[in-house]
Scaffold this active site. Structure first.
Site, PDB file in Angstrom:
ATOM      1  N   ASP A   1       0.842  -1.204   0.000  1.00 16.85           N
ATOM      2  CA  ASP A   1       0.000   0.000   0.000  1.00 16.85           C
ATOM      3  C   ASP A   1       0.871   1.246   0.000  1.00 16.85           C
ATOM      4  OD1 ASP A   1      -2.600  -1.282   0.100  1.00 16.85           O
ATOM      5  OD2 ASP A   1      -2.173  -1.814   2.170  1.00 16.85           O
TER       6      ASP A   1
ATOM      7  N   VAL B   1      -3.108  -7.659  11.129  1.00 21.94           N
ATOM      8  CA  VAL B   1      -1.934  -8.056  11.922  1.00 21.94           C
ATOM      9  C   VAL B   1      -0.949  -6.891  12.030  1.00 21.94           C
ATOM     10  CG1 VAL B   1       0.019  -9.665  12.038  1.00 21.94           C
ATOM     11  CG2 VAL B   1      -2.193 -10.427  11.087  1.00 21.94           C
TER      12      VAL B   1
ATOM     13  N   GLY C   1      -3.351  -4.238  15.348  1.00 22.13           N
ATOM     14  CA  GLY C   1      -3.474  -4.784  16.704  1.00 22.13           C
ATOM     15  C   GLY C   1      -3.310  -6.278  16.889  1.00 22.13           C
TER      16      GLY C   1
ATOM     17  N   LYS D   1     -11.728  -4.729  -3.636  1.00 20.56           N
ATOM     18  CA  LYS D   1     -12.955  -4.796  -2.835  1.00 20.56           C
ATOM     19  C   LYS D   1     -14.166  -4.533  -3.726  1.00 20.56           C
ATOM     20  CE  LYS D   1     -10.927  -4.216   1.628  1.00 20.56           C
ATOM     21  NZ  LYS D   1      -9.521  -4.013   1.242  1.00 20.56           N
TER      22      LYS D   1
ATOM     23  N   ASP E   1     -20.090  -4.412  -7.160  1.00 22.61           N
ATOM     24  CA  ASP E   1     -20.857  -3.782  -8.244  1.00 22.61           C
ATOM     25  C   ASP E   1     -21.706  -4.853  -8.923  1.00 22.61           C
ATOM     26  OD1 ASP E   1     -21.635  -1.854 -10.178  1.00 22.61           O
ATOM     27  OD2 ASP E   1     -19.670  -0.890 -10.004  1.00 22.61           O
TER      28      ASP E   1
HETATM   29  P1  BMP Z   1      -1.799  -3.295   7.421  1.00 20.02           P
HETATM   30  O1  BMP Z   1      -1.227  -4.651   7.848  1.00 20.02           O
HETATM   31  O2  BMP Z   1      -0.755  -2.323   7.015  1.00 20.02           O
HETATM   32  O3  BMP Z   1      -2.784  -2.761   8.394  1.00 20.02           O
HETATM   33  O4  BMP Z   1      -2.581  -3.573   6.041  1.00 20.02           O
HETATM   34  C1  BMP Z   1      -3.714  -4.357   5.987  1.00 20.02           C
HETATM   35  C2  BMP Z   1      -4.141  -4.602   4.566  1.00 20.02           C
HETATM   36  O5  BMP Z   1      -5.273  -5.434   4.567  1.00 20.02           O
HETATM   37  C3  BMP Z   1      -4.511  -3.343   3.785  1.00 20.02           C
HETATM   38  O6  BMP Z   1      -4.118  -3.545   2.450  1.00 20.02           O
HETATM   39  C4  BMP Z   1      -6.049  -3.313   3.864  1.00 20.02           C
HETATM   40  O7  BMP Z   1      -6.626  -2.777   2.702  1.00 20.02           O
HETATM   41  C5  BMP Z   1      -6.388  -4.777   3.954  1.00 20.02           C
HETATM   42  N1  BMP Z   1      -7.616  -5.114   4.712  1.00 20.02           N
HETATM   43  C6  BMP Z   1      -7.758  -4.754   6.046  1.00 20.02           C
HETATM   44  O8  BMP Z   1      -6.891  -4.104   6.640  1.00 20.02           O
HETATM   45  N2  BMP Z   1      -8.898  -5.150   6.689  1.00 20.02           N
HETATM   46  C7  BMP Z   1      -9.886  -5.863   6.088  1.00 20.02           C
HETATM   47  O9  BMP Z   1     -10.851  -6.214   6.745  1.00 20.02           O
HETATM   48  C8  BMP Z   1      -9.735  -6.190   4.736  1.00 20.02           C
HETATM   49  C9  BMP Z   1      -8.592  -5.820   4.064  1.00 20.02           C
HETATM   50  O10 BMP Z   1      -8.440  -6.130   2.800  1.00 20.02           O
END
Ligand code: BMP
Length: 228
Positions: free
Chosen positions: A11, A175, A179, A66, A69
């Site tokens: 991201d 993760v 948290g 995500k 549509d």
């Molecule tokens: P991070 O570990 O940096 O928080 O990133 C989590 C990733 O998972 C991001 O790409 C986010 O779009 C995706 N994501 C999320 O965090 N929660 C969800 O419920 C679904 C996701 O796709």
């Protein structure tokens, strides 16, 4: 890495270069189950950015738009990525007829996997998604996607999803920065953890990935599950 249970979420921030992210992809390539490309990546670097990434790493690529549509538009959207990605993520709430049924038929025809979101990692998921989880799992049962997305931040949801859809791979985000501890989701029955910033923003992403892989291997051993 054969056996890794980590999908690394890529991201990028605004203004970051493709080179920075390609470097992460190539350094982590041998140690991951795959990579997840979301809207920030596609808006920064386009489909071409995904194509170029494929050139430096041949692991599993999941594109996370995500999707939510009508079927025709979802098919048109993902058709632009066929050839570069192995899986796509869509929301489960659009339902089967005229939406996910059409998307699944199309993805089957081009050999791309589908993962459906049935619960999310943030607290607001409780407002709408989680109170309707049985209905979302009913949709999932009709669509029969390869995977389901359920939150590492609420392991009891993972266990529930696993018990209702034992045929699905469970992919769990949340993760690190959000948290959950690495391994929490696997212990609850997930097949993969989706991890972004805890790895990609670490001073040494490879070192973090390797230590998570070790922890995961231990947990999967305790679960009696071998390498994927
Ligand atoms: P991070 O570990 O940096 O928080 O990133 C989590 C990733 O998972 C991001 O790409 C986010 O779009 C995706 N994501 C999320 O965090 N929660 C969800 O419920 C679904 C996701 O796709």
């Amino acid at each position: 890495m054969v056996g890794s249970r980590v999908f690394v979420a890529l991201d990028p921030g605004v203004g970051e270069s493709l080179g920075y992210w390609l470097n992460i992809v190539s350094r982590l390539c041998g140690g991951v189950a795959g990579f997840k490309f979301g809207l920030p990546f596609l808006l920064s670097f386009g489909v071409d950015g995904v194509r170029v990434s494929r050139g430096v790493c041949d692991s599993m690529f999941i594109v996370d738009l995500k999707l939510a549509d009508v079927g025709d538009v979802m098919v048109s959207t993902v058709s632009r990525l066929v050839g570069y990605v192995d899986g796509v993520i869509a929301h489960g709430f659009t339902g089967f007829e005229g939406a996910l049924g059409e998307l699944k038929d199309y993805l089957d025809s081009v050999g791309v996997k589908l993962a459906l979101i049935v619960s999310m990692s943030h607290a607001g998921s409780l407002d709408v998604l989680d109170v309707n989880i049985d209905r979302l799992l009913w949709v999932a049962d009709r669509v029969k996607p390869w995977g389901l997305v359920a939150p590492a931040t609420r392991p009891h949801v993972i266990s529930y999803v696993k018990s209702r859809a034992p045929w699905a791979k469970i992919l769990s985000p949340g993760v690190g920065v959000q948290g959950a501890r690495p391994g929490d989701a696997l212990r609850a029955g997930a097949d993969y953890e989706i991890i972004g910033r805890a790895i990609t923003r670490a001073p040494n992403p490879l070192e973090v990935l390797q230590s998570i892989n070790l922890e995961h291997e231990k947990i999967m051993g305790e679960r009696g599950v071998g390498r994927v």
